[in-house]
Structure formats: structure tokens, C-alpha cells
Design a protein around this motif. Structure first.
Motif, mmCIF file in Angstrom:
data_model
loop_
_atom_site.group_PDB
_atom_site.id
_atom_site.type_symbol
_atom_site.label_atom_id
_atom_site.label_comp_id
_atom_site.label_asym_id
_atom_site.label_seq_id
_atom_site.Cartn_x
_atom_site.Cartn_y
_atom_site.Cartn_z
ATOM 1 N N LEU A 175 0.833 -1.209 0.000
ATOM 2 C CA LEU A 175 0.000 0.000 0.000
ATOM 3 C C LEU A 175 0.867 1.258 0.000
ATOM 4 O O LEU A 175 0.592 2.223 -0.728
ATOM 5 C CB LEU A 175 -0.907 0.011 1.230
ATOM 6 C CG LEU A 175 -2.247 -0.721 1.139
ATOM 7 C CD1 LEU A 175 -2.956 -0.678 2.481
ATOM 8 C CD2 LEU A 175 -3.128 -0.119 0.044
ATOM 9 N N GLN A 176 1.893 1.241 0.818
ATOM 10 C CA GLN A 176 2.767 2.412 0.906
ATOM 11 C C GLN A 176 3.478 2.652 -0.419
ATOM 12 O O GLN A 176 3.643 3.801 -0.849
ATOM 13 C CB GLN A 176 3.790 2.219 2.020
ATOM 14 C CG GLN A 176 4.681 3.416 2.275
ATOM 15 C CD GLN A 176 3.898 4.633 2.731
ATOM 16 O OE1 GLN A 176 2.872 4.516 3.378
ATOM 17 N NE2 GLN A 176 4.372 5.812 2.364
ATOM 18 N N LEU A 177 3.889 1.587 -1.085
ATOM 19 C CA LEU A 177 4.560 1.706 -2.372
ATOM 20 C C LEU A 177 3.623 2.285 -3.420
ATOM 21 O O LEU A 177 4.004 3.156 -4.209
ATOM 22 C CB LEU A 177 5.068 0.327 -2.798
ATOM 23 C CG LEU A 177 6.031 0.259 -3.985
ATOM 24 C CD1 LEU A 177 7.246 1.133 -3.743
ATOM 25 C CD2 LEU A 177 6.461 -1.184 -4.217
ATOM 26 N N LEU A 178 2.379 1.812 -3.432
ATOM 27 C CA LEU A 178 1.393 2.356 -4.371
ATOM 28 C C LEU A 178 1.102 3.817 -4.059
ATOM 29 O O LEU A 178 0.893 4.634 -4.967
ATOM 30 C CB LEU A 178 0.096 1.545 -4.296
ATOM 31 C CG LEU A 178 0.142 0.130 -4.896
ATOM 32 C CD1 LEU A 178 -1.113 -0.643 -4.515
ATOM 33 C CD2 LEU A 178 0.290 0.201 -6.406
ATOM 34 N N ARG A 179 1.110 4.148 -2.800
ATOM 35 C CA ARG A 179 0.827 5.522 -2.387
ATOM 36 C C ARG A 179 1.894 6.491 -2.885
ATOM 37 O O ARG A 179 1.645 7.686 -3.037
ATOM 38 C CB ARG A 179 0.757 5.564 -0.863
ATOM 39 C CG ARG A 179 0.148 6.833 -0.284
ATOM 40 C CD ARG A 179 0.211 6.789 1.213
ATOM 41 N NE ARG A 179 -0.579 7.833 1.841
ATOM 42 C CZ ARG A 179 -0.563 8.106 3.126
ATOM 43 N NH1 ARG A 179 0.206 7.390 3.934
ATOM 44 N NH2 ARG A 179 -1.305 9.061 3.638
ATOM 45 N N CYS A 180 3.089 5.992 -3.151
ATOM 46 C CA CYS A 180 4.197 6.844 -3.593
ATOM 47 C C CYS A 180 4.131 7.171 -5.082
ATOM 48 O O CYS A 180 4.980 7.915 -5.577
ATOM 49 C CB CYS A 180 5.533 6.158 -3.295
ATOM 50 S SG CYS A 180 5.932 6.038 -1.543
ATOM 51 N N HIS A 181 3.165 6.628 -5.795
ATOM 52 C CA HIS A 181 3.093 6.835 -7.239
ATOM 53 C C HIS A 181 1.721 7.360 -7.637
ATOM 54 O O HIS A 181 0.693 6.822 -7.215
ATOM 55 C CB HIS A 181 3.370 5.525 -7.987
ATOM 56 C CG HIS A 181 4.765 5.015 -7.802
ATOM 57 N ND1 HIS A 181 5.136 4.290 -6.681
ATOM 58 C CD2 HIS A 181 5.870 5.139 -8.571
ATOM 59 C CE1 HIS A 181 6.429 3.980 -6.787
ATOM 60 N NE2 HIS A 181 6.884 4.484 -7.917
ATOM 61 N N LYS A 182 1.722 8.399 -8.454
ATOM 62 C CA LYS A 182 0.466 8.964 -8.931
ATOM 63 C C LYS A 182 -0.081 8.206 -10.133
ATOM 64 O O LYS A 182 -1.265 8.288 -10.444
ATOM 65 C CB LYS A 182 0.667 10.438 -9.322
ATOM 66 C CG LYS A 182 0.793 11.386 -8.151
ATOM 67 C CD LYS A 182 0.791 12.819 -8.650
ATOM 68 C CE LYS A 182 0.776 13.788 -7.476
ATOM 69 N NZ LYS A 182 0.740 15.197 -7.936
ATOM 70 N N TYR A 183 0.799 7.505 -10.837
ATOM 71 C CA TYR A 183 0.407 6.823 -12.066
ATOM 72 C C TYR A 183 0.570 5.318 -11.895
ATOM 73 O O TYR A 183 1.312 4.848 -11.030
ATOM 74 C CB TYR A 183 1.248 7.350 -13.232
ATOM 75 C CG TYR A 183 1.146 8.845 -13.401
ATOM 76 C CD1 TYR A 183 0.012 9.433 -13.953
ATOM 77 C CD2 TYR A 183 2.174 9.685 -12.961
ATOM 78 C CE1 TYR A 183 -0.098 10.812 -14.085
ATOM 79 C CE2 TYR A 183 2.077 11.066 -13.078
ATOM 80 C CZ TYR A 183 0.935 11.623 -13.648
ATOM 81 O OH TYR A 183 0.828 12.985 -13.771
ATOM 82 N N PRO A 184 -0.125 4.523 -12.730
ATOM 83 C CA PRO A 184 -0.078 3.071 -12.568
ATOM 84 C C PRO A 184 1.339 2.506 -12.639
ATOM 85 O O PRO A 184 2.157 2.957 -13.440
ATOM 86 C CB PRO A 184 -0.934 2.563 -13.747
ATOM 87 C CG PRO A 184 -1.864 3.689 -14.052
ATOM 88 C CD PRO A 184 -1.070 4.937 -13.797
ATOM 89 N N VAL A 185 1.612 1.555 -11.770
ATOM 90 C CA VAL A 185 2.896 0.853 -11.777
ATOM 91 C C VAL A 185 2.621 -0.629 -11.992
ATOM 92 O O VAL A 185 1.617 -1.169 -11.539
ATOM 93 C CB VAL A 185 3.677 1.076 -10.463
ATOM 94 C CG1 VAL A 185 4.197 2.492 -10.388
ATOM 95 C CG2 VAL A 185 2.807 0.778 -9.251
ATOM 96 N N THR A 186 3.509 -1.283 -12.683
ATOM 97 C CA THR A 186 3.284 -2.665 -13.070
ATOM 98 C C THR A 186 3.522 -3.631 -11.917
ATOM 99 O O THR A 186 4.228 -3.319 -10.954
ATOM 100 C CB THR A 186 4.214 -3.052 -14.239
ATOM 101 O OG1 THR A 186 5.580 -3.020 -13.777
ATOM 102 C CG2 THR A 186 4.039 -2.097 -15.411
#
Length: 233
Positions: free
Chosen positions: A11-22
Motif C-alpha cells: 500500500l505504501q509503495l502504491l501511495r508513492c506513485h500517482k500513475y499506474p505501476v506494473t
């Protein structure tokens, strides 16, 4: 690493990105298989996390999803305290008060095991050079930036020459001995940096500048060779 910790880290990793990550990227960052990432994403979605995307395209966490402050690690708490202490010592009294209030709010919701104690500090902000008193209203300048309003200013350069400018304010840089305004200058038709202690007159205008601030900031970073911040931009 426990599965609950891994889910939180995801969750924290996703929170660090505004755009989709693979899924491949997430798997490398967390040192697990892509299949594990897909399972963990499905688990988080089932638990209410608003994650958009799908396998092969990437995932993004919708804005507004919050994580409880009690999940801050000791190092993260130390960074927050250190940064707020540095800001609290700057010349902008309004921001100094805000920094103190922010830390107080975070400390109020932390469990006893995470409460800050003076003897627990690992790092501390040392004496800072005196900052020149600013002749302008910082709150008014920040409001102009938020509203994307043009401002007129009289600016005195390093040689003492005075010029009149109409600029589009984008960002305030905070350094140890001065503040610097990043702006698009209509006179120079380019990005310019203005030391706030050299601004003799400052007048916000009702007119907004024509281009979105985010786009202008991106162009400024590219022109200055500044990489985008990992968080926030």
C-alpha cells in the motif's frame, strides 16, 4: 517479513506513485513473485483499498485512501520530527507555527510505544544562520501561488539595479539563508529565480496566468535538469 507487513508495504509503495505501476515493478521492490503481488492486490481490494488496474497494465491507488499514522516506522517518525523542527526555526512565523501544530497532531494519535521523548532523538537540527527579515507577506505570496495569480513586483538584483516584473509564481524554495521564488517572467519570457529579500514591492493581481501550474513546474524542472520528486510530483 509477515504477510500483514508486506500488504502494508505494498500500500505504501502504491501511495508513492500517482500513475499506474506494473506488477513486475512492485514484485522487484518487495522481493516477491509477480503472482504474489496479484494475490496481495486482490486481498487489499477485498478489504476496501481503492486500487484500480489489472494484471499487465499496472495498478494505482486512488487519491484519498489514508494509512493510520501509528504505522509510521521509527525512522519515518524521526524524519518528520527533524523536518518539522527545521521548518519551525525559519523566519516564516506562520509556517513555524503550522509545523509545531502538525507534529503535535501526529504525536497525539501515536501509541505509547511511538511517543517522542527528548532522550530518544537520534538527530537534531543545529544552529542555523540568521535569515534576512522579509519585506513581504508570505501568506499572501503562498495564496497567489495556490490561486495561480499573476503578481507584479519590483526586484533589485545582486548589483542593486531595480526592475519591474510581471511574473507567474510557481514555487518557493527554502534555503538556510534566504527564500527563492521560482516563477515564469513575462519580461524575460523564461523561468527566473527571485530572492524574496530583494523584492522591494509585491502586488498580487486578479488575473490568473494562462497555463496550469503543474505543467509549468514540470517544464521548469526539465529546463533546470531537476528530476521529479519521488513523492508528490
Amino acid at each position: 517479513m509477515s504477510r500483514s507487513q508486506r500488504l502494508f508495504d505494498l500500500l505504501q509503495l502504491l501511495r508513492c506513485h500517482k500513475y499506474p505501476v506494473t506488477g513486475d515493478y512492485l514484485a522487484r521492490e518487495l522481493d516477491v513473485s509477480v503472482r504474489t503481488i496479484y494475490r496481495d492486490i486482490a486481498t487489499l481490494q477485498a478489504q476496501g483499498a481503492e486500487i484500480d488496474g489489472e494484471a499487465g497494465l499496472g495498478y494505482v491507488l486512488k487519491p484519498g485512501f489514508t494509512l493510520p499514522p501509528l504505522m509510521f516506522t521509527p525512522d519515518e517518525l524521526e524524519v518528520l520530527r527533524l523536518g518539522a523542527e527545521w521548518i519551525a526555526r525559519q523566519a516564516d512565523s506562520e509556517f513555524s507555527t503550522s509545523a509545531q501544530h502538525a507534529i503535535a497532531k501526529i504525536a497525539a494519535v501515536l501509541p505509547p510505544s511511538h511517543t517522542w521523548q527528548p532522550d530518544d532523538e537520534i538527530m537534531r537540527v543545529g544552529p542555523l544562520p540568521a535569515m534576512t527579515d522579509l519585506p513581504l507577506d508570505m501568506a499572501q505570496l503562498r495564496a497567489a501561488i495556490r490561486h495561480q495569480a499573476k503578481i507584479n513586483l519590483n526586484y533589485r538584483d545582486g548589483q542593486g539595479s531595480l526592475s519591474q516584473r510581471c511574473v507567474w509564481p510557481l514555487l518557493i524554495g527554502v534555503f538556510q539563508q534566504c527564500y527563492v521564488l521560482v516563477a515564469w517572467c513575462e519580461t524575460r519570457e523564461d523561468f527566473r529565480h527571485f530572492r524574496l529579500d530583494r523584492i522591494a514591492r509585491f502586488a498580487p493581481q486578479a488575473e490568473r496566468y494562462p497555463h496550469p501550474r503543474k505543467i509549468l513546474l514540470r517544464q521548469w524542472r526539465q529546463s533546470a535538469g531537476i528530476p521529479a520528486a519521488k513523492l508528490g510530483y
